[in-house]
Design a protein around this motif. Structure first.
Motif, mmCIF file in Angstrom:
data_model
loop_
_atom_site.group_PDB
_atom_site.id
_atom_site.type_symbol
_atom_site.label_atom_id
_atom_site.label_comp_id
_atom_site.label_asym_id
_atom_site.label_seq_id
_atom_site.Cartn_x
_atom_site.Cartn_y
_atom_site.Cartn_z
ATOM 1 N N PHE A 127 0.828 -1.212 0.000
ATOM 2 C CA PHE A 127 0.000 0.000 0.000
ATOM 3 C C PHE A 127 0.864 1.264 0.000
ATOM 4 O O PHE A 127 0.438 2.320 0.479
ATOM 5 C CB PHE A 127 -0.941 0.039 1.225
ATOM 6 C CG PHE A 127 -1.646 -1.251 1.502
ATOM 7 C CD1 PHE A 127 -2.626 -1.729 0.638
ATOM 8 C CD2 PHE A 127 -1.328 -2.008 2.623
ATOM 9 C CE1 PHE A 127 -3.274 -2.924 0.896
ATOM 10 C CE2 PHE A 127 -1.972 -3.202 2.887
ATOM 11 C CZ PHE A 127 -2.950 -3.654 2.017
ATOM 12 N N GLY A 128 2.076 1.170 -0.523
ATOM 13 C CA GLY A 128 2.972 2.318 -0.522
ATOM 14 C C GLY A 128 3.572 2.606 0.841
ATOM 15 O O GLY A 128 4.182 3.658 1.046
ATOM 16 N N ARG A 129 3.404 1.676 1.768
ATOM 17 C CA ARG A 129 3.971 1.812 3.110
ATOM 18 C C ARG A 129 5.035 0.739 3.295
ATOM 19 O O ARG A 129 4.882 -0.388 2.842
ATOM 20 C CB ARG A 129 2.873 1.683 4.170
ATOM 21 C CG ARG A 129 1.787 2.740 3.970
ATOM 22 C CD ARG A 129 0.567 2.489 4.828
ATOM 23 N NE ARG A 129 -0.503 3.429 4.495
ATOM 24 C CZ ARG A 129 -1.665 3.484 5.116
ATOM 25 N NH1 ARG A 129 -1.929 2.662 6.112
ATOM 26 N NH2 ARG A 129 -2.575 4.365 4.747
ATOM 27 N N PHE A 130 6.096 1.083 3.983
ATOM 28 C CA PHE A 130 7.264 0.223 4.054
ATOM 29 C C PHE A 130 7.528 -0.257 5.474
ATOM 30 O O PHE A 130 7.244 0.435 6.446
ATOM 31 C CB PHE A 130 8.509 0.981 3.559
ATOM 32 C CG PHE A 130 8.492 1.283 2.087
ATOM 33 C CD1 PHE A 130 9.161 0.466 1.179
ATOM 34 C CD2 PHE A 130 7.807 2.386 1.602
ATOM 35 C CE1 PHE A 130 9.148 0.741 -0.169
ATOM 36 C CE2 PHE A 130 7.784 2.678 0.254
ATOM 37 C CZ PHE A 130 8.457 1.851 -0.640
ATOM 38 N N ILE A 131 8.109 -1.446 5.543
ATOM 39 C CA ILE A 131 8.661 -1.938 6.804
ATOM 40 C C ILE A 131 10.026 -2.553 6.513
ATOM 41 O O ILE A 131 10.196 -3.265 5.514
ATOM 42 C CB ILE A 131 7.744 -2.976 7.483
ATOM 43 C CG1 ILE A 131 8.381 -3.434 8.813
ATOM 44 C CG2 ILE A 131 7.446 -4.158 6.586
ATOM 45 C CD1 ILE A 131 7.494 -4.335 9.661
ATOM 46 N N ASN A 132 10.982 -2.236 7.364
ATOM 47 C CA ASN A 132 12.267 -2.928 7.313
ATOM 48 C C ASN A 132 12.403 -3.771 8.569
ATOM 49 O O ASN A 132 12.280 -3.279 9.682
ATOM 50 C CB ASN A 132 13.443 -1.960 7.225
ATOM 51 C CG ASN A 132 14.765 -2.707 7.110
ATOM 52 O OD1 ASN A 132 15.032 -3.364 6.097
ATOM 53 N ND2 ASN A 132 15.593 -2.643 8.135
ATOM 54 N N VAL A 133 12.662 -5.073 8.352
ATOM 55 C CA VAL A 133 12.873 -5.994 9.463
ATOM 56 C C VAL A 133 14.368 -6.285 9.553
ATOM 57 O O VAL A 133 14.926 -7.012 8.725
ATOM 58 C CB VAL A 133 12.074 -7.295 9.279
ATOM 59 C CG1 VAL A 133 12.243 -8.199 10.502
ATOM 60 C CG2 VAL A 133 10.599 -6.988 9.053
ATOM 61 N N ASN A 134 14.999 -5.691 10.539
ATOM 62 C CA ASN A 134 16.432 -5.858 10.749
ATOM 63 C C ASN A 134 16.721 -7.249 11.314
ATOM 64 O O ASN A 134 16.015 -7.727 12.200
ATOM 65 C CB ASN A 134 16.910 -4.763 11.713
ATOM 66 C CG ASN A 134 18.406 -4.771 11.943
ATOM 67 O OD1 ASN A 134 18.929 -5.651 12.611
ATOM 68 N ND2 ASN A 134 19.086 -3.768 11.413
ATOM 69 N N ARG A 135 17.766 -7.902 10.818
ATOM 70 C CA ARG A 135 18.103 -9.267 11.231
ATOM 71 C C ARG A 135 18.776 -9.321 12.605
ATOM 72 O O ARG A 135 19.024 -10.414 13.118
ATOM 73 C CB ARG A 135 19.007 -9.917 10.177
ATOM 74 C CG ARG A 135 18.300 -10.145 8.835
ATOM 75 C CD ARG A 135 19.317 -10.336 7.720
ATOM 76 N NE ARG A 135 18.701 -10.556 6.425
ATOM 77 C CZ ARG A 135 18.235 -9.597 5.622
ATOM 78 N NH1 ARG A 135 18.279 -8.318 6.033
ATOM 79 N NH2 ARG A 135 17.718 -9.871 4.448
ATOM 80 N N GLY A 136 19.067 -8.164 13.177
ATOM 81 C CA GLY A 136 19.623 -8.127 14.523
ATOM 82 C C GLY A 136 21.127 -7.992 14.544
ATOM 83 O O GLY A 136 21.840 -8.517 13.687
ATOM 84 N N PHE A 137 21.605 -7.274 15.557
ATOM 85 C CA PHE A 137 23.040 -7.070 15.747
ATOM 86 C C PHE A 137 23.657 -8.216 16.539
ATOM 87 O O PHE A 137 24.774 -8.646 16.278
ATOM 88 C CB PHE A 137 23.260 -5.744 16.490
ATOM 89 C CG PHE A 137 24.701 -5.401 16.723
ATOM 90 C CD1 PHE A 137 25.440 -4.729 15.756
ATOM 91 C CD2 PHE A 137 25.325 -5.739 17.914
ATOM 92 C CE1 PHE A 137 26.771 -4.409 15.972
ATOM 93 C CE2 PHE A 137 26.654 -5.418 18.149
ATOM 94 C CZ PHE A 137 27.382 -4.750 17.165
#
Length: 411
Positions: free
Chosen positions: A374-384
């Motif tokens: 829907f033109g909205r973004f999510i970034n799921v970081n794999r973790g430090f």
């Protein structure tokens, strides 16, 4: 108690079955008693070490480094044995079917023995691949930091923020750390990105605030000219250990929250902040943990109550299931959500631009990387950091750099 006994019996039977079948491979390819006894003793030592660690570790301690190592060693040796089981069991099924549909000849026993030895050698070679991968993951993979960079375009991004950069880190899990030099290298790598803004999306500890004591001096050196902001993750609430008194859990939770200002981060607890540049602004919103099947302390409405609907909004929410179930279709239009939590399960296969797989994808629809709906973004970081399994196999620790761009092209 009887339920625990039944569970232990079932798992013991499964492990015994796997071990017996895997041992057939060794018996097939070698007559050396030394090799056979080494195999048996190493396998026995791994199980004994795990059992001893479980029963000698108080539940109030949570997942200690010792427990993680014991579990990691079991996994490192068990997965290759499962591969041996599958291959050799398949060979046995093939042999039985062949017996049923053909007449046995006098030389079939000799042919079968030769074939089985060949299959056993192939199986051992295949099983060596995950074994070496897991060993690498424990020794080096957990420190194999990767910087992933994205450009994300928005039509309504304020002009002043065109080219604005954000470094996202997540899931530090300081209670798992053992090597200060390697962690310092990772922190230095974060600073080398020279981003405008730094955001941390939760799980600073495994369970207890004092896990961070030896690492505050390392992480307080992180810097960003437009500030450092953070949120809580599910592990930060102390829900996964037994506390002697309820007040101890409350005190620990407060101590966890107090860590953030000690390392220079502004902790957002269902709150927002405005980031201003050249007379323009964007809204940064941070919620407490909200996860499907996890702690749902976060209140998105409360966090956004003083934010104008027309503002450009960046949301920090630890668990990506929050985006899936509440955020992505919200009329308030959260332009970019930053999450972590999944770790990509710390194991999988990723070939950039071609293929990626992890068991994590069967639990989370958004499990690693950048997604757009829907033109909205999510970034799921794999973790430090890392947790439970003391390593990473194919899913490397991540430092994300996101560049905000004014425009419509997200190709």
């Amino acid at each position: 108690m009887s339920r625990w006994i039944i569970t232990i019996i079932i798992f013991s039977a499964i492990f015994l079955f796997v071990e017996i079948y895997a041992f057939q491979v060794i018996k097939t390819i070698t007559r050396s008693r030394i090799i056979k006894w080494v195999w048996i003793l190493v396998s026995l030592a791994i199980y004994v070490n795990l059992v001893y660690t479980i029963f000698s570790t108080p539940r109030s301690a949570g997942q200690t480094v010792g427990f993680q190592l014991a579990a990691g060693l079991l996994l490192t040796f068990l997965i290759p044995k499962l591969i041996l089981l599958l291959i050799m069991f398949g060979e046995d099924i093939f042999r039985v079917i062949r017996k049923l549909f053909s007449m046995a000849s006098s030389g079939e026993t000799e042919v079968f023995a030769s074939r089985r030895a060949f299959v056993a050698k192939i199986a051992l070679g295949i099983a060596a691949i995950p074994f070496m991968s897991f060993m690498y993951g424990i020794v080096q993979g957990r420190y194999n930091y990767k910087v992933l960079k994205y450009q994300v375009f928005f039509e309504d991004l304020p002009d002043a923020f065109d080219g604005f950069t954000i470094t996202q880190i997540s899931d530090i899990h300081s209670g798992s750390f053992t090597n200060k030099e390697k962690i310092q290298y990772g922190v230095d790598l974060i600073n080398e990105q020279n981003s405008d803004l730094m955001l941390f999306t939760g799980d600073i500890v495994n369970n207890k605030a004092d896990e961070m004591d030896d690492w505050i001096d390392v992480f307080k050196d992180l810097n960003a000219p437009y500030g450092k902001y953070s949120i809580l993750g599910n592990h930060d609430y102390g829900d996964y250990v037994e506390w002697e008194k309820p007040e101890d859990k409350v005190a620990n939770f407060q101590a966890v929250k107090d860590i953030h200002p000690k390392i220079g981060f502004d902790l957002l607890l269902d709150e927002h902040r405005y980031i201003e540049k050249d007379g323009q602004k964007l809204a940064l919103i941070g919620v407490e943990n909200w996860g499907k099947g996890f702690n749902q302390a976060g209140d998105l409405s409360r966090a956004s109550r003083l934010v104008d609907k027309n503002d450009f909004k960046i949301l920090m929410s630890h668990d990506p299931s929050h985006w899936e179930y509440q955020v992505k279709e919200d009329d308030f239009n959260y332009h970019l959500t930053l999450s972590g939590h999944t770790h990509g399960l710390q194991m999988g296969i990723e070939i950039p631009g071609f293929f990626r797989w992890s068991p994590s994808q069967y639990v989370y629809k958004q499990w690693a990387g950048l997604y757009n709906e829907f033109g909205r973004f999510i970034n799921v970081n794999r973790g430090f950091g890392y947790h439970a399994f003391p390593g990473r196999v194919g899913i490397w620790p991540e430092i994300t750099v996101i560049e905000l761009k004014k425009g419509i092209n997200n190709a």
